[in-house]
Enzyme design. Structure first.
Site, PDB file in Angstrom:
ATOM      1  N   TYR A 180     -43.082   8.117 -15.332  1.00 46.29           N
ATOM      2  CA  TYR A 180     -42.160   7.850 -16.426  1.00 46.29           C
ATOM      3  C   TYR A 180     -41.520   9.150 -16.904  1.00 46.29           C
ATOM      4  O   TYR A 180     -40.308   9.236 -17.099  1.00 46.29           O
ATOM      5  CB  TYR A 180     -42.904   7.160 -17.570  1.00 46.29           C
ATOM      6  CG  TYR A 180     -41.983   6.703 -18.673  1.00 46.29           C
ATOM      7  CD1 TYR A 180     -41.361   5.461 -18.609  1.00 46.29           C
ATOM      8  CD2 TYR A 180     -41.719   7.520 -19.775  1.00 46.29           C
ATOM      9  CE1 TYR A 180     -40.512   5.036 -19.602  1.00 46.29           C
ATOM     10  CE2 TYR A 180     -40.875   7.111 -20.781  1.00 46.29           C
ATOM     11  CZ  TYR A 180     -40.265   5.869 -20.698  1.00 46.29           C
ATOM     12  OH  TYR A 180     -39.423   5.456 -21.683  1.00 46.29           O
ATOM     13  N   ARG A 200      -5.807  -6.945  -7.012  1.00 46.71           N
ATOM     14  CA  ARG A 200      -5.514  -5.969  -8.066  1.00 46.71           C
ATOM     15  C   ARG A 200      -4.075  -6.213  -8.497  1.00 46.71           C
ATOM     16  O   ARG A 200      -3.158  -5.555  -8.029  1.00 46.71           O
ATOM     17  CB  ARG A 200      -5.704  -4.540  -7.555  1.00 46.71           C
ATOM     18  CG  ARG A 200      -7.143  -4.124  -7.357  1.00 46.71           C
ATOM     19  CD  ARG A 200      -7.790  -3.691  -8.647  1.00 46.71           C
ATOM     20  NE  ARG A 200      -9.094  -4.279  -8.863  1.00 46.71           N
ATOM     21  CZ  ARG A 200      -9.896  -3.976  -9.888  1.00 46.71           C
ATOM     22  NH1 ARG A 200      -9.535  -3.118 -10.788  1.00 46.71           N
ATOM     23  NH2 ARG A 200     -11.058  -4.548 -10.032  1.00 46.71           N
ATOM     24  N   LYS A 232     -20.759   5.366  -5.930  1.00 49.16           N
ATOM     25  CA  LYS A 232     -19.667   5.847  -5.085  1.00 49.16           C
ATOM     26  C   LYS A 232     -20.020   7.227  -4.531  1.00 49.16           C
ATOM     27  O   LYS A 232     -19.949   7.455  -3.338  1.00 49.16           O
ATOM     28  CB  LYS A 232     -18.358   5.985  -5.872  1.00 49.16           C
ATOM     29  CG  LYS A 232     -18.157   4.990  -6.996  1.00 49.16           C
ATOM     30  CD  LYS A 232     -17.452   3.711  -6.578  1.00 49.16           C
ATOM     31  CE  LYS A 232     -17.446   2.640  -7.653  1.00 49.16           C
ATOM     32  NZ  LYS A 232     -16.559   2.901  -8.762  1.00 49.16           N
TER      33      LYS A 232
END
Ligand code: PLP
Length: 482
Positions: A80, A389, A266
């Site tokens: 953690y 789009r 990405k």
């Protein structure tokens, strides 16, 4: 070194990796695909991935990992607080970006949430080269507004400008003068400008933006989600970058910005995200929000395995022969389509190939969603899934008036290291067939229209039986092909 040249003179991109794990694809016959599309309400977001042959919806979280990334996931240190994995990732970012502080977050929009909450106030203005959907939403939720000041070429469909993502410096000065600098929360630059076709900005432009920020005491925030493509284009197209390594260019960029954030869905072939800065003061201002919204400071909502994959993926993003794969495949696809007279956004950017539906199906009025209709038609004739789009992605005014988008695009994203050249050629072939038969494509109308985010959840019907006609025409040309 750019791309590998062929003795034959043929101009094709070459994969600089080999495939060692594969996923089987299904390509259902067209009679079944048309049913799947109708069951999905003619909305590609509602298709099951199992029924899709080439998934070109997005490049988010779908890039292929390398052997080194997968093996690094096995040494992840699950704790953690104080995880070794975090320390290794933090060190990698210090080395590659040259930034001292790192705040982990579960994805890009989480970074935007925190940056907006800390720095955007009621009435704030954020000038930017161009907005991204989640960016704008977070700024607006916090009472701010945006000003898009990309250069004029940025929103021209066909252009030969090498850096269509550049900010217009005169407009930046004008925005600051008009609003007063105390109203400006920060200036935002986005790499590989997503919504205008993955178009890059130049290092020179960023240097000029920095100068204006310095003159006005403004902070510069950098969205590095699509950094890899932008780096590749800088090295290929910009004189001052040609002799620099990718790593050197990266450090130059980061040194110009006060805060850098990214979506690791990405950047870095992984999942997750984070915020980097060299300023202890800015770091301290944002720190508590990480623990409030994301998780403890040494994981921020990411799994430690993804953090190890990201660490290795970030190093891979500094290799020109790794980051050039996406742009070279996209360039190949765009140029092949362009040669055949098929309307695409030029020059090729990062992210993917964008078909210009306004010209592709110029007989469909905007009120019948040309880009959405093209997305539906392309899936039916090929099993390729793209993303609308255009007007479908806009929202109606409160009185129900339709807001027409200034571009009608079908985005075909190119996930990194995922498709082979023959698959890309298949997509080009089916697009060419569809273009020859474009007059058969008809419009769409909503049958279920949510008030917000209708492009995600909305369902549409064809305005006539054009889809049956499309299937018939396909069968005439391909009597026994899938
Ligand atoms: C995808 C993206 C984001 C948001 O990232 P998520 O990880 O999807 O939340 C922000 N900015 C840009 C430029 C993007 O492309």
């Amino acid at each position: 070194m750019g791309k590998i040249k062929f003795f034959s003179g043929e101009d094709i991109p070459l994969e600089m990796h080999k495939v060692r794990i594969v996923q089987k694809l299904e390509l259902a016959p067209i009679e079944q695909r048309v049913k799947y599309m109708q069951e999905a309400g003619n909305n590609t977001f509602l298709l099951n991935n199992r029924d899709v042959f080439m998934d070109m919806l997005t490049d988010s979280g779908v890039n292929a990992m390398s052997d080194n990334q997968l093996s690094a996931m096995m040494i992840a240190d699950d704790s953690y607080a104080g995880s070794e994995t975090f320390t290794r990732l933090e060190k990698t970012l210090q080395e590659l970006f040259g930034t001292k502080y790192f705040l982990p977050a579960h994805q890009g929009r989480a970074c935007e949430n925190i940056i907006s909450q800390v720095f955007v106030k009621e009435g704030s203005v954020v000038p930017m080269n161009y907005h991204f959907t989640t960016t704008k939403a977070h700024i607006v939720i916090n009472g701010g507004s945006i000003e898009e000041i990309v250069i004029d070429e940025g929103i021209e469909v066909t252009s030969s400008h090498p850096f269509k993502g550049n900010m217009d410096i005169d407009k930046l000065k004008e925005v600051i003068a008009r609003n007063g600098k105390e109203k400006i929360a920060y200036v935002r630059m986005e790499a590989g400008t997503n919504l205008i076709g993955g178009q890059p900005f130049s290092l020179e432009n960023l240097q000029d933006v920095r100068k204006v920020c310095d003159e006005n005491g403004l902070m510069l925030v950098f969205d590095a989600s699509l950094l890899s493509d932008n780096l590749y284009f800088m090295k290929e197209r910009e004189e001052q970058c040609k002799s620099m390594s990718i790593e050197e260019i990266t450090k130059k960029i980061m040194a110009l910005c006060d805060i850098t954030y990214f979506s690791a869905r990405k950047l870095g072939f992984a999942r997750g995200g984070g915020i980097c800065t060299n300023s202890k003061d800015l770091y301290m201002k944002m720190r508590e929000y990480i623990t409030l919204y994301e998780g403890f400071l040494t994981y921020g909502g990411m799994s430690v395995r993804e953090m190890e994959a990201l660490r290795v993926g970030l190093n891979e993003s500094m290799d020109e022969h790794i980051i050039n794969q996406g742009p070279l495949f996209i360039e190949y696809m765009v140029n092949e389509l362009d040669k055949k007279g098929i309307p695409v956004i030029t020059p090729a950017g990062g992210l993917g190939c964008h078909l210009d539906a306004m010209r592709f199906v110029d007989h469909i009025p905007q009120a019948e969603y040309p880009a959405g209709a093209l997305a539906s038609a392309l899936y039916i004739v090929s099993g390729v899934r793209g993303m609308e789009r255009g007007t479908m992605s806009e929202q109606r005014e409160d009185d129900g008036t339709e807001v027409f988008s200034n571009m009608e695009l079908l985005r075909l994203a190119m996930p990194r290291r995922v498709f082979t050249l023959s698959q890309v050629k298949y997509a080009i072939d089916r697009i060419e067939w569809l273009y020859k038969n474009r007059k058969l494509i008809g419009g769409l109308k909503f049958v279920e229209e949510p008030k917000t985010l209708r492009f995600f959840f909305g369902r549409l019907d064809p305005t006539s039986n054009w889809q049956d006609e499309l299937v018939k025409a396909f069968r005439k040309d391909f009597p026994d092909s899938l």
